[in-house]
Write a protein that holds these residues in place. Structure first.
Motif, PDB file in Angstrom:
ATOM      1  N   ILE A 144       0.834  -1.206   0.000  1.00  0.00           N
ATOM      2  CA  ILE A 144       0.000   0.000   0.000  1.00  0.00           C
ATOM      3  C   ILE A 144       0.869   1.256   0.000  1.00  0.00           C
ATOM      4  N   GLU A 145       1.968   1.217   0.749  1.00  0.00           N
ATOM      5  CA  GLU A 145       2.839   2.387   0.870  1.00  0.00           C
ATOM      6  C   GLU A 145       3.725   2.598  -0.353  1.00  0.00           C
ATOM      7  N   LYS A 146       4.241   1.497  -0.928  1.00  0.00           N
ATOM      8  CA  LYS A 146       5.282   1.648  -1.948  1.00  0.00           C
ATOM      9  C   LYS A 146       4.914   1.097  -3.325  1.00  0.00           C
ATOM     10  N   GLY A 147       3.852   0.283  -3.408  1.00  0.00           N
ATOM     11  CA  GLY A 147       3.540  -0.375  -4.663  1.00  0.00           C
ATOM     12  C   GLY A 147       2.714   0.471  -5.610  1.00  0.00           C
ATOM     13  N   GLN A 148       2.565  -0.015  -6.834  1.00  0.00           N
ATOM     14  CA  GLN A 148       1.740   0.641  -7.848  1.00  0.00           C
ATOM     15  C   GLN A 148       0.277   0.296  -7.601  1.00  0.00           C
ATOM     16  N   LEU A 149      -0.509   1.271  -7.176  1.00  0.00           N
ATOM     17  CA  LEU A 149      -1.910   1.026  -6.845  1.00  0.00           C
ATOM     18  C   LEU A 149      -2.702   0.680  -8.110  1.00  0.00           C
ATOM     19  N   PRO A 150      -3.681  -0.205  -7.998  1.00  0.00           N
ATOM     20  CA  PRO A 150      -4.493  -0.558  -9.168  1.00  0.00           C
ATOM     21  C   PRO A 150      -5.313   0.613  -9.674  1.00  0.00           C
ATOM     22  N   VAL A 151      -5.730   0.542 -10.928  1.00  0.00           N
ATOM     23  CA  VAL A 151      -6.365   1.658 -11.614  1.00  0.00           C
ATOM     24  C   VAL A 151      -7.682   2.065 -10.964  1.00  0.00           C
ATOM     25  N   GLU A 152      -8.358   1.174 -10.244  1.00  0.00           N
ATOM     26  CA  GLU A 152      -9.633   1.524  -9.614  1.00  0.00           C
ATOM     27  C   GLU A 152      -9.495   2.723  -8.675  1.00  0.00           C
ATOM     28  N   TYR A 153      -8.375   2.794  -7.956  1.00  0.00           N
ATOM     29  CA  TYR A 153      -8.169   3.934  -7.057  1.00  0.00           C
ATOM     30  C   TYR A 153      -8.044   5.236  -7.845  1.00  0.00           C
ATOM     31  N   LEU A 154      -7.380   5.174  -8.976  1.00  0.00           N
ATOM     32  CA  LEU A 154      -7.241   6.356  -9.827  1.00  0.00           C
ATOM     33  C   LEU A 154      -8.603   6.824 -10.323  1.00  0.00           C
TER      34      LEU A 154
END
Length: 796
Positions: A144-154
């Motif tokens: 959650i802190e360092k990874g590439q968040l999935p597009v749904e959050y965008l």
């Protein structure tokens, strides 16, 4: 024009380049090196052809930290949805449309229970399961802190908050609620009992009928647990849930006496609402002293289903009745009290504050009696039945959950006794724990706390809360629960049907299915003694329902076929139907349409449209249909809105007439063109897929499947008047394991192992699933490392 075309071409190129760049940016990487804080040693993760991570660690904490990281990497948004359902915080994330659902879950008490369960979990001290769970949580939060968040959050303009042990227990609460059938059934049964009376209920299967198939028990003396007798002082709403409901399942374990190899053969296919991604995430963990291949819920570190090299564990829904409703009597001299006999008990209240996206927080009151929370404000069906408070007495919220401990112990068990001891820790939801091992043992335990009810209590009709004799009396000990250990039959099986009487002779009530799936499994298994991994696949993929053609023949017997001369060939085909549901057949298309209109014409005048639609979504519809059609004293046939007394034959004939007219309009005059595949649709919906055009991006569609009401390969749909049947649930995996070759076990998922839309493993199993194919569950280290093209190394 040439210049304009060149400009347009350049812009198009830039757009395509931008899209490809975005996809590349969002696509998860399955190779390389990543520094992970808190690791003691290097961890190697090999992803196989279908994206299943095989995690090799030097110690337990590193293994679960790595699992948490990769699980979040592949299923973070699914985890987000599940924890927000269980914690009652959907409106904060998705907006005010979800406020009612949050209020419902807060009233039911799941967020409060998650907090209490977490406190009890921590109070146990530094247990092995707590250390493993802490490591998993740390891994999730690292991503959650360092990874590439999935597009749904965008797309939603949101970011995930830190993951916690309380979130983990919230997810367990969500799972437990989806198993609870009481809220979906008891208000309707109570309405029928009060407004129609016992004559109408007699034509339904409110309780298990003699013709239904029960699971035989076999109690051993060798397995015992210390669990003594103790005492203890919607439908439309649920359709908004952005996560699937866990609905049913099959599992059977065959002893070596009936297999070609002489070793145990294990099978499990859990039935869960279709979704993208599908519910289970597969992961294989290896560290010194531990080797386990598991199917995990998002956010849960321990496999609910899975196997080591010496034992395998699966589950189905027990379907026991663990929720009662008490209609309370208010104290005339104090409206904030209820009466039980002559004694007054206070109604307590608490304030809940729900955060709502882009709006002010909403504060509301939850009121509770000694029986539980008052549900009238959040369940319209209850509010419509009575103005008196109705309290929900639900076993799940009565004590903290020990599910995390139980799952850890089951995953790490070395003996059958250890699995039995772990099963005894599960108080709710009711689960059938299925077991097989390398030593040749097979077993089934019904894991749940079963309440002792007074004889006068009908478990599916609201009880009189003021009657002292209606109060729960305590619990049966776990050793009384339905179970079967190494029976002489050579197999154990469960298919959500009624277990036989317990050791002390109790036929425990529940929301059980009629047992048609169990009967097919039992008859098939006992037909031979040389089963192996290949031959048993035919049973797991079978779309045969033996009861459906019996119902069809009965419907035909009730009509004057001379009135339907033009459809004689079609009716002959239906009369000769064997109950299979291949997509090129037409009998299922007519049968389900005809059955729907028969039930509608019979019941809608008594229940109203909403009540009838609710009935179609309960367990009662499936297990009542045969009895409803054939019961000679059935009062439902008469249309109460007309003066003449309608007969069964009249209703069934009218239903056929309507069905033929609608099918002709729908598929044309030639009944040969009414193939089942034209009436069936299948789609795995994503939480954001309800918003067009995002459905095109996130939802997974496949070709038609052999949809059916209650076959072993149950691909379920709701009866409806449109005649287009959307398959909403089915096997969420299909596992087969022969202990003669544990490393050669197979499974398949409905979509894929990744929840990242831009992963190649988002839907790479859908064709296998639809076509009845399997792929390996790899455990051989040499094979995994040799064939894997994707290696991710986690460094301290």
């Amino acid at each position: 024009m040439k210049k304009l075309s060149s400009v347009f071409g350049a812009l198009l190129f830039l757009v395509v380049l931008g899209i490809l760049g975005f996809i590349s940016w969002q696509s998860p990487s399955y190779k390389g090196e990543i520094n992970l804080s808190g690791l003691e040693n290097e961890v190697e993760i090999y992803f196989d052809t279908y994206g299943v991570p095989h995690i090799y660690a030097q110690n337990e904490a590193d293994a679960y930290r790595a699992l948490g990281y990769v699980h979040a990497k592949e299923r973070l948004f699914q985890l987000e949805m599940m924890r927000r359902v269980g914690s009652g915080t959907l409106a904060e994330f998705l907006g005010p449309d979800l406020l009612e659902i949050d209020q419902f879950f807060h009233t039911l008490g799941i967020p409060k229970h998650a907090k209490e369960s977490t406190e009890a979990f921590l109070a146990q001290g530094d247990t092995q399961w707590k250390s493993a769970a802490d490591a998993y949580v740390a891994g999730v939060n690292e991503f959650i802190e360092k990874g590439q968040l999935p597009v749904e959050y965008l797309l939603l303009g949101e970011k995930p908050r830190v993951y916690t042990l309380e979130d983990m227990h919230s997810i367990l609460g969500y799972m437990s609620f989806t198993f609870a059938m009481g809220l979906k059934t008891d208000p309707l049964v109570t309405k029928m009992a009060r407004e129609l009376g016992p004559d109408y209920l007699a034509s339904l299967s409110v309780q298990t009928l003699p013709e239904h198939h029960v699971i035989p028990n076999h109690y051993p003396d060798s397995l015992k647990t210390e669990n003594l007798l103790v005492t203890s002082e919607l439908t439309a709403l649920l359709e908004k849930l952005p996560v699937p409901l866990l609905e049913g399942s099959n599992a059977w374990v065959i002893s070596g006496s009936r297999t070609k190899s002489g070793q145990v053969l294990f099978n499990n296919d859990t039935h869960i609402g279709f979704s993208s991604p599908s519910v289970w995430f597969e992961a294989h963990l290896e560290y010194p002293g531990f080797s386990f291949y598991g199917n995990h819920l998002a956010g849960i570190p321990f496999g609910l289903v899975g196997h080591s090299r010496h034992h395998s564990v699966g589950l189905t829904m027990f379907e026991n009745d663990d929720q009662d409703f008490f209609e309370e009597k208010l104290n005339p001299s104090n409206p904030n009290e209820i009466l039980i006999g002559e004694q007054a008990f206070p109604i307590t209240s608490r304030k809940e504050i729900i955060q709502v996206k882009d709006q002010e927080p909403v504060e509301f009151e939850v009121r509770e009696t000694v029986h539980g929370p008052i549900m009238n404000p959040v369940v319209k069906e209850i509010a419509a039945l009575t103005q008196n408070p109705v309290s929900s007495w639900w076993i799940y919220i009565l004590e903290p959950s020990k599910a995390m401990e139980a799952l850890y112990q089951i995953n790490h068990a070395e003996t059958m006794q250890q699995v039995a001891d772990a099963a005894a820790l599960i108080h709710a939801p009711g689960l059938n724990i299925m077991y097989g091992d390398k030593a040749g043992n097979i077993a089934w335990w019904a894991a749940a706390k079963l309440p002792i009810r007074a004889e006068k209590v009908h478990s599916k009709i609201f009880a009189d809360g003021s009657d002292p004799d209606s109060q729960p009396k305590g619990w049966y000990p776990f050793t009384e629960n339905p179970q079967s250990i190494n029976p002489a039959s050579g197999f154990v099986a469960s298919a959500n049907n009624q277990p036989d009487t317990t050791r002390s002779g109790i036929f425990f009530p529940g929301y059980y299915y009629p047992g048609e799936r169990w009967n097919r499994i039992a008859k098939t298994i006992t037909s031979r003694e040389d089963w192996d991994l290949e031959s048993i696949q035919d049973l797991q993929l079978e779309s045969l329902n033996e009861l459906a053609p019996q119902n069809a023949k009965f419907l035909i017997s009730q009509i004057d076929q001379r009135q339907f001369d033009g459809n004689s060939e079609l009716l002959d085909d239906l009369a000769n139907w064997d109950g299979k549901h291949q997509v090129n057949l037409s009998p299922p298309t007519l049968y389900y349409k005809w059955l729907y209109h028969t039930l509608r014409l019979a019941m809608e005048d008594e229940l109203g449209n909403e009540g009838f639609e609710a009935y179609l979504q309960t367990f009662m519809m499936i297990r009542s249909t045969r009895h409803f059609l054939t019961h000679e004293e059935n009062r439902w046939w008469d249309n109460r809105s007309t003066d003449p007394l309608e007969s069964r034959s009249e209703i069934i004939s009218e239903a056929l007439k309507i069905s033929l007219e609608e099918l002709t309009k729908q598929f044309g005059n030639n009944s040969k063109d009414w193939e089942w595949e034209k009436a069936v649709t299948i789609e795995h919906p994503h939480p954001l897929g309800a918003q067009k055009p995002l459905d095109k991006l996130f939802n997974v569609r496949t070709e038609a499947v052999e949809a059916n009401e209650e076959a072993v390969n149950k691909l379920a749909f709701k009866l409806n008047g449109e005649g287009i049947y959307k398959v909403t649930s089915g096997p969420a995996m299909r596992i087969i394991l022969d202990f003669a070759d544990v490393e050669g076990s197979v499974s398949v998922l409905p979509t894929g192992n990744s929840g990242n839309r831009f992963s190649k493993h988002y839907a790479d199993q859908k064709e296998l699933y639809v076509n009845g194919k399997y792929r390996p569950q790899l455990m051989n280290e040499e094979t995994i490392k040799e064939k894997s093209k994707n290696k991710l190394v986690l460094l301290p």
